[in-house]
Design a protein around this motif. Structure first.
Motif, PDB file in Angstrom:
ATOM      1  N   SER A   1      13.220  -3.754  47.118  1.00  0.00           N
ATOM      2  CA  SER A   1      13.459  -5.140  47.887  1.00  0.00           C
ATOM      3  C   SER A   1      13.036  -4.905  49.340  1.00  0.00           C
ATOM      4  O   SER A   1      13.707  -3.763  49.995  1.00  0.00           O
ATOM      5  CB  SER A   1      14.711  -5.374  47.723  1.00  0.00           C
ATOM      6  OG  SER A   1      15.193  -6.603  48.446  1.00  0.00           O
TER       7      SER A   1
ATOM      8  N   GLU B   1       5.687  -6.305  53.723  1.00  0.00           N
ATOM      9  CA  GLU B   1       6.198  -6.056  52.559  1.00  0.00           C
ATOM     10  C   GLU B   1       5.770  -5.263  51.565  1.00  0.00           C
ATOM     11  O   GLU B   1       6.320  -4.336  50.631  1.00  0.00           O
ATOM     12  CB  GLU B   1       6.615  -7.549  51.998  1.00  0.00           C
ATOM     13  CG  GLU B   1       7.628  -8.374  52.821  1.00  0.00           C
ATOM     14  CD  GLU B   1       7.757  -9.832  52.498  1.00  0.00           C
ATOM     15  OE1 GLU B   1       6.998 -10.147  51.686  1.00  0.00           O
ATOM     16  OE2 GLU B   1       8.684 -10.483  52.825  1.00  0.00           O
TER      17      GLU B   1
ATOM     18  N   GLU C   1      16.944  -1.119  49.196  1.00  0.00           N
ATOM     19  CA  GLU C   1      16.692  -2.027  49.963  1.00  0.00           C
ATOM     20  C   GLU C   1      16.199  -1.656  51.393  1.00  0.00           C
ATOM     21  O   GLU C   1      16.890  -0.914  51.989  1.00  0.00           O
ATOM     22  CB  GLU C   1      17.770  -3.193  50.125  1.00  0.00           C
ATOM     23  CG  GLU C   1      17.089  -4.414  51.021  1.00  0.00           C
ATOM     24  CD  GLU C   1      18.113  -5.434  51.430  1.00  0.00           C
ATOM     25  OE1 GLU C   1      17.807  -6.701  51.395  1.00  0.00           O
ATOM     26  OE2 GLU C   1      19.336  -5.023  51.179  1.00  0.00           O
TER      27      GLU C   1
ATOM     28  N   ILE D   1      14.988  -3.100  55.397  1.00  0.00           N
ATOM     29  CA  ILE D   1      15.158  -4.045  56.250  1.00  0.00           C
ATOM     30  C   ILE D   1      14.351  -3.800  57.567  1.00  0.00           C
ATOM     31  O   ILE D   1      14.548  -2.809  58.205  1.00  0.00           O
ATOM     32  CB  ILE D   1      16.621  -4.521  56.973  1.00  0.00           C
ATOM     33  CG1 ILE D   1      17.439  -4.736  55.469  1.00  0.00           C
ATOM     34  CG2 ILE D   1      16.518  -5.607  57.678  1.00  0.00           C
ATOM     35  CD1 ILE D   1      18.984  -4.891  55.643  1.00  0.00           C
TER      36      ILE D   1
ATOM     37  N   LEU E   1      13.233  -6.760  53.246  1.00  0.00           N
ATOM     38  CA  LEU E   1      13.438  -8.002  53.815  1.00  0.00           C
ATOM     39  C   LEU E   1      13.010  -7.788  55.514  1.00  0.00           C
ATOM     40  O   LEU E   1      13.216  -6.953  56.152  1.00  0.00           O
ATOM     41  CB  LEU E   1      14.830  -8.141  54.213  1.00  0.00           C
ATOM     42  CG  LEU E   1      15.607  -9.277  55.024  1.00  0.00           C
ATOM     43  CD1 LEU E   1      15.049 -10.593  54.490  1.00  0.00           C
ATOM     44  CD2 LEU E   1      16.867  -9.432  55.151  1.00  0.00           C
TER      45      LEU E   1
ATOM     46  N   LYS F   1       3.525 -10.530  57.649  1.00  0.00           N
ATOM     47  CA  LYS F   1       4.897 -10.328  56.880  1.00  0.00           C
ATOM     48  C   LYS F   1       4.484  -9.873  55.383  1.00  0.00           C
ATOM     49  O   LYS F   1       5.310  -8.844  55.195  1.00  0.00           O
ATOM     50  CB  LYS F   1       5.583 -11.578  56.817  1.00  0.00           C
ATOM     51  CG  LYS F   1       7.174 -11.448  56.200  1.00  0.00           C
ATOM     52  CD  LYS F   1       8.021 -12.921  56.328  1.00  0.00           C
ATOM     53  CE  LYS F   1       9.175 -12.708  55.739  1.00  0.00           C
ATOM     54  NZ  LYS F   1       9.886 -14.022  55.933  1.00  0.00           N
TER      55      LYS F   1
ATOM     56  N   ASN G   1      12.704  -9.427  59.202  1.00  0.00           N
ATOM     57  CA  ASN G   1      12.954 -10.339  60.091  1.00  0.00           C
ATOM     58  C   ASN G   1      12.090 -10.336  61.254  1.00  0.00           C
ATOM     59  O   ASN G   1      11.659  -9.454  61.872  1.00  0.00           O
ATOM     60  CB  ASN G   1      14.531  -9.657  60.486  1.00  0.00           C
ATOM     61  CG  ASN G   1      15.561  -9.542  59.434  1.00  0.00           C
ATOM     62  OD1 ASN G   1      15.758 -10.629  58.624  1.00  0.00           O
ATOM     63  ND2 ASN G   1      16.317  -8.680  59.585  1.00  0.00           N
TER      64      ASN G   1
END
Length: 321
Positions: free
Chosen positions: A296, A285, A262, A264, A298, A281, A300
């Motif tokens: 994955s 991704e 993952e 972030i 994420l 965004k 923010n």
């Protein structure tokens, strides 16, 4: 004294602290004279007396040094300060309470008889020598810095500087009608600060590797660091369409953390409400997925205005990287 004349004088006195009296404004402000000429020539233009409209605007240009095509539409309480060299094209539309300084060009980019000049909404300030070209829109309350060349539409409340014009400031209050240089940051400073920041990090990493090599140790670069660098390189392909610069050089990527499969990513916005947030965004991704087995991502979104002091404070922390 007619109401429109009183309105014009009040507008100038509210925007120019050098205006001391109504008599002074009436006789010594060529920007006001140019607007008076334009209203007559525009009336002739609307009544299909094209030649007389152009001839009257030509006389106005001779006496004031300001060229306003009789087909242009100008709203109430517009102020042309100093005015020498101002050019406003045929299909230009200027809203209410607009402030235009000397040398401004509202020009066209097409040779066809279509809408080819800018639309300037209410409460806009256009600095000296700025050129606004094409059928674009300057949003309500926006500001254009002196000497800027604007070729893309500007959102409401934004500040544009440079050549070509780049959005340099967040959305601001429309109550402020001045072009205070303190409120017009340089967007290139963002790029330079990011480059210097990145350079310092690389220098520290090289220095630590040299020390490890000289001491006989075997420096190991963690897979996490490799993944971070690969993600950062991939994100350089994501371009902010408003300014034409990638989001890494713009300083929109604050931090990248990799935890197993993952990633972030902390992303900073330079304005309170960014219309491109969903687009950026999704692009971030998409670019990060698949790198080093990442499945994955994420993202923010941090609502933080650009702050040069933040990078100065970071200097002491770079040695920890």
């Amino acid at each position: 004294m007619p109401f429109r004349l009183q309105e014009d004088i009040r507008a100038i006195k509210s925007k120019d602290p050098a205006a001391r009296s109504a008599i002074e404004v009436m006789f010594c402000y060529p920007g006001l004279h140019a607007l008076w000429f334009h209203r007559r020539s525009h009336w002739l233009w609307e009544h299909r007396l094209k030649f007389f409209a152009r001839f009257l605007s030509h006389i106005s240009r001779f006496f004031t040094g300001i060229e306003i095509h009789p087909g242009a539409k100008i709203g109430h309480r517009a102020v042309i300060d100093h005015g020498m060299g101002v050019v406003i094209g045929e299909t230009a539309e200027v809203g209410n309470d607009v402030l235009i300084y000397m040398g401004v060009v509202l020009g066209g980019t097409a040779l066809e008889n279509v809408k080819r000049h800018p639309t300037v909404e209410d409460d806009v300030v256009i600095g000296s020598g700025a050129s606004v070209l094409g059928p674009i829109t300057l949003g309500k309350g926006s500001k254009v810095g002196a000497g800027a060349v604007v070729i893309r539409s500007v959102p409401a409340g934004a500040t544009v500087v440079g050549v070509p014009g780049r959005i340099a400031g967040p959305e601001g209050s429309t109550e402020s009608g001045n072009g205070d240089p303190e409120s017009m940051p340089d967007p290139m400073l963002r790029v330079i600060s990011r480059l210097l920041d990145r350079q310092s990090q690389l220098e520290d990493r090289i220095l630590s590797m040299e020390k490890a090599f000289l001491s006989g140790e075997n420096p190991e670069i963690s897979s996490e660091m490799v993944c971070k660098n690969e993600i950062l390189e991939a994100l350089k392909e994501v371009i902010d369409p408003e300014v034409g610069i990638d989001i890494v050089d713009l300083g929109l990527i604050k931090e990248i953390r990799v935890q197993g499969d993952e990633a972030i990513i902390d992303m900073i916005l330079t304005c309170k409400t960014c219309p491109l947030v969903n687009y950026l965004k999704s692009q971030v991704e998409r670019k990060a997925l698949g790198i080093c087995g990442i499945n994955s991502v994420l993202v923010n979104i941090l609502d933080e205005p650009w702050n040069w002091d933040r990078f100065v404070r970071q200097e002491g922390n770079l040695k920890k990287i």
